[in-house]
Design an enzyme around this catalytic site. Structure first.
Site, mmCIF file in Angstrom:
data_model
loop_
_atom_site.group_PDB
_atom_site.id
_atom_site.type_symbol
_atom_site.label_atom_id
_atom_site.label_comp_id
_atom_site.label_asym_id
_atom_site.label_seq_id
_atom_site.Cartn_x
_atom_site.Cartn_y
_atom_site.Cartn_z
ATOM 1 N N ASP A 196 2.240 25.143 29.974
ATOM 2 C CA ASP A 196 2.264 26.710 30.527
ATOM 3 C C ASP A 196 1.666 26.797 31.946
ATOM 4 O OD1 ASP A 196 1.603 29.252 30.604
ATOM 5 O OD2 ASP A 196 0.278 29.624 29.110
ATOM 6 N N THR A 222 4.376 32.688 33.584
ATOM 7 C CA THR A 222 4.591 34.175 34.043
ATOM 8 C C THR A 222 5.388 34.014 35.390
ATOM 9 O OG1 THR A 222 2.701 33.991 35.104
ATOM 10 C CG2 THR A 222 2.357 34.538 32.962
ATOM 11 N N LYS A 225 2.441 35.509 39.134
ATOM 12 C CA LYS A 225 1.254 34.902 39.656
ATOM 13 C C LYS A 225 1.664 34.236 41.165
ATOM 14 C CE LYS A 225 -1.018 35.000 35.201
ATOM 15 N NZ LYS A 225 -1.469 34.268 34.023
ATOM 16 N N ARG A 231 6.053 41.502 36.765
ATOM 17 C CA ARG A 231 5.077 41.209 35.868
ATOM 18 C C ARG A 231 6.105 40.463 34.596
ATOM 19 N NH1 ARG A 231 0.199 41.535 34.743
ATOM 20 N NH2 ARG A 231 -0.047 41.856 36.945
#
Ligand SMILES: *Cc1c(COP(=O)(O)O)cnc(C)c1O
Length: 431
Positions: A196, A222, A225, A231
C-alpha cells in the site's frame, strides 16, 4: 464562483475561508498536498452527473463514450507512470482500494500480517475498529528500537503465523522498504504480497524510492498524497498472473487473472458507480506526474524532508529512525516534555498544521501521543526550498519551547503569514 455566491452564500463563505486558510497557513500534514487548478477544473466538471458502472467498453449504462475516453486516459497514464500491466482507477479512496484487496484475497477469518499501527501502520491494515481487523485475523510486525523494520523479525513472524497475505505500507514510516526481501518471505510461505504505497506513491513514480511493482503481487495507493492528484485511490499490478485461488471465468472455464478478480472486487464487490469526475481529474494529475517538472518537485520534497529531519536533530529533538528517506518526518517529543496533542494545539494557534502521532513504543494513548508527524509534500508544491524549511523548523521550535505562550504564537503566526506571502499558492479571487 458567481453562481454559488448567490445560490448558497453560506457554503461559498466556508470555501472562501478555506482558500484563505490554505493560502496563509503552513500545511505540514504528511498526507496532504495542493492540486493544480487543472485537476480542480476536471473534478468540478459535468462528469459528476454520469453513471458508469462497469469498465470502459463494458458499461451497464449508455452515454459513456466520453467517460470511456477519460477513464482510458487515466488508466494508460497510470500504467505508464508506474510501468505496470494493469490498473483500476475507480476506487473512491485508499481505503476502498484496500477493501478490494481483502475481498479478492481473503475470506472472513483468514489471517494476514501487516505493520503494527502503533509503529506506523494504517487503520485499514488491521485496526480493531476497521473492517480489516473486524472481519480478518490481523497480526503484526513492528519496528526495532532504531525505528526500522527488521526483515529477520518479519520472516520469523511470517513463518510462525503463516498468513495468507502480507501487507507492506504505512502512514507514519519515514524509511524505504526492501520489497525483494518481503517477496522472498511471501514466496517461502506461499503468501500474497501487497504493498500500500498511499504515502510515497509520488516519490515512487518519480523513481526516487525502491519500486514495489516488480515485487509485490498487488499494489494499492491513494492519488492525493505525494502523487498530488484528486482525493481517490487505485489498485495496480506490475506483472499480472493467474489467481491462486483457482477462480474460473463463468463461460470459458479459464482461470481468471488476479487483475480480473480485483476489477470485480472494486465493482460490483465494493462500490457502485465510479466517480467519473474524479477519474478525469486523476487522468490530469497523472499527465502532470509524467512531466519532468514532477520529478523535480518530488526530488525537492525529498530534499526538504531530509533538511527538516536534520534541523530537528540539530535543535535537540529525537527523530524516529534518526532521519527520513521519503517526505515524512516523525518527531518523538518525549525528551521535550510535551505531548503530541499539546504540540498540535500550540502549533495550530500559530497557523502551523501538523498532526499528533504515536511513536514506536509510545506509552501514551492515541488521543494524546508522544509525537508529531510532518511532511513536506504540500509546502514543496508552493515552492518551499531548504532555507524555508529551516525557518519552518525554527518557528516550530519557538512554539514548542513555550507551548502556552500566546504572544509567541501570535508572533510566529505573523512570520508564517510572511513566509506564505512569499510563496503564493492559489492566487484566484473566488468572489
Ligand atoms: C492514507 C492512507 C490510506 C487511506 O486512504 P483514504 O483515501 O484516506 O481512504 C490507506 N493506506 C495508507 C497506508 C494510507 O497512508
Amino acid at each position: 464562483m458567481s453562481h454559488l455566491i448567490s445560490q448558497d452564500p453560506e457554503i461559498h463563505a466556508a470555501i472562501e475561508r478555506e482558500v484563505h486558510r490554505q493560502n496563509y497557513g503552513l500545511e505540514l500534514i504528511a498526507s496532504e498536498n495542493f492540486v493544480s487548478r487543472s485537476v480542480m477544473q476536471a473534478q468540478g466538471s459535468v462528469f459528476t452527473n454520469k453513471y458508469a458502472e462497469g469498465l470502459p467498453g463494458r458499461r451497464y449504462y449508455g452515454g459513456c463514450e466520453f467517460t470511456d475516453v477519460a477513464e482510458d486516459l487515466a488508466r494508460s497514464r497510470a500504467k505508464e507512470l508506474f510501468q505496470c500491466d494493469w490498473v483500476n482507477v475507480q476506487p473512491h479512496s485508499g481505503a476502498s482500494a484496500n477493501a478490494a484487496v481483502y475481498l479478492s484475497c481473503l475470506k472472513p477469518g483468514d489471517t494476514f500480517l501487516g505493520l503494527d499501527l502503533a509503529h506506523g501502520g494504517h487503520l485499514t491494515h488491521g485496526s480493531p475498529v476497521n473492517f480489516s481487523g473486524i472481519w480478518f485475523q490481523a497480526t503484526y510486525y513492528g519496528v526495532n528500537e532504531d525505528g526500522r523494520i527488521d526483515m529477520d523479525r518479519v520472516r520469523d513472524k511470517a513463518k510462525s503465523i503463516n498468513p495468507k497475505l502480507i501487507s507492506i505500507g504505512a502512514s507514519a514510516y519515514s524509511r524505504d522498504f526492501d520489497y525483494e526481501a518481503f517477496r522472498a518471505i511471501a514466496d517461502e510461505i506461499g503468501a500474497l504480497l501487497w504493498m500500500d504505497m498511499a504515502h510515497p506513491a509520488g516519490l515512487i513514480a518519480a523513481g526516487l524510492l525502491n519500486d514495489p511493482l516488480p515485487h509485490a503481487h498487488i499494489v494499492t495507493t491513494t492519488t492525493h498524497k505525494t502523487l498530488r492528484g484528486p482525493r481517490g485511490g487505485m489498485v495496480l499490478i506490475g506483472n499480472d498472473f493467474e489467481n491462486p485461488f483457482g477462480k474460473v471465468a463463468p463461460k470459458s472455464g479459464r482461470v481468471r487473472n488476479m487483475s480480473e478478480l480485483l476489477d470485480s472486487a472494486v465493482f460490483p464487490g465494493m462500490q457502485g458507480g465510479p466517480l467519473v469526475h474524479v477519474i478525469a481529474a486523476k487522468a490530469v494529475a497523472f499527465k502532470e506526474a509524467l512531466q519532468p517538472e514532477f520529478v523535480e518537485y518530488a526530488r525537492q520534497v525529498q530534499k526538504n524532508a531530509a533538511v527538516m529531519a536534520q534541523s530537528f536533530l540539530s535543535r535537540g529533538y529525537d527523530v524516529v529512525s534518526g532521519g527520513t528517506d521519503n517526505h515524512l518526518v516523525l518527531v518523538d517529543l518525549r525528551s521535550k516534555n510535551i505531548t503530541g496533542r499539546d504540540a498540535e494545539r500550540a502549533l495550530q494557534a500559530a497557523h502551523i498544521t501538523v498532526n499528533k502521532n504515536m511513536v514506536p513504543f509510545d506509552d501514551k494513548s492515541p488521543f494524546v501521543t508522544s509525537g508529531i508527524r510532518l511532511g513536506t509534500a504540500a509546502v514543496t508544491t508552493r515552492g518551499f526550498e531548504e532555507a524555508d524549511i529551516e525557518e519552518v523548523v525554527m518557528l516550530i521550535d519557538r512554539v514548542l519551547n513555550a507551548p502556552t505562550n500566546e504572544s509567541t504564537q501570535h508572533k510566529v503566526k505573523n512570520e508564517v503569514y510572511a513566509l506564505c506571502e512569499n510563496h503564493p499558492l492559489y492566487d484566484f479571487v473566488i468572489a
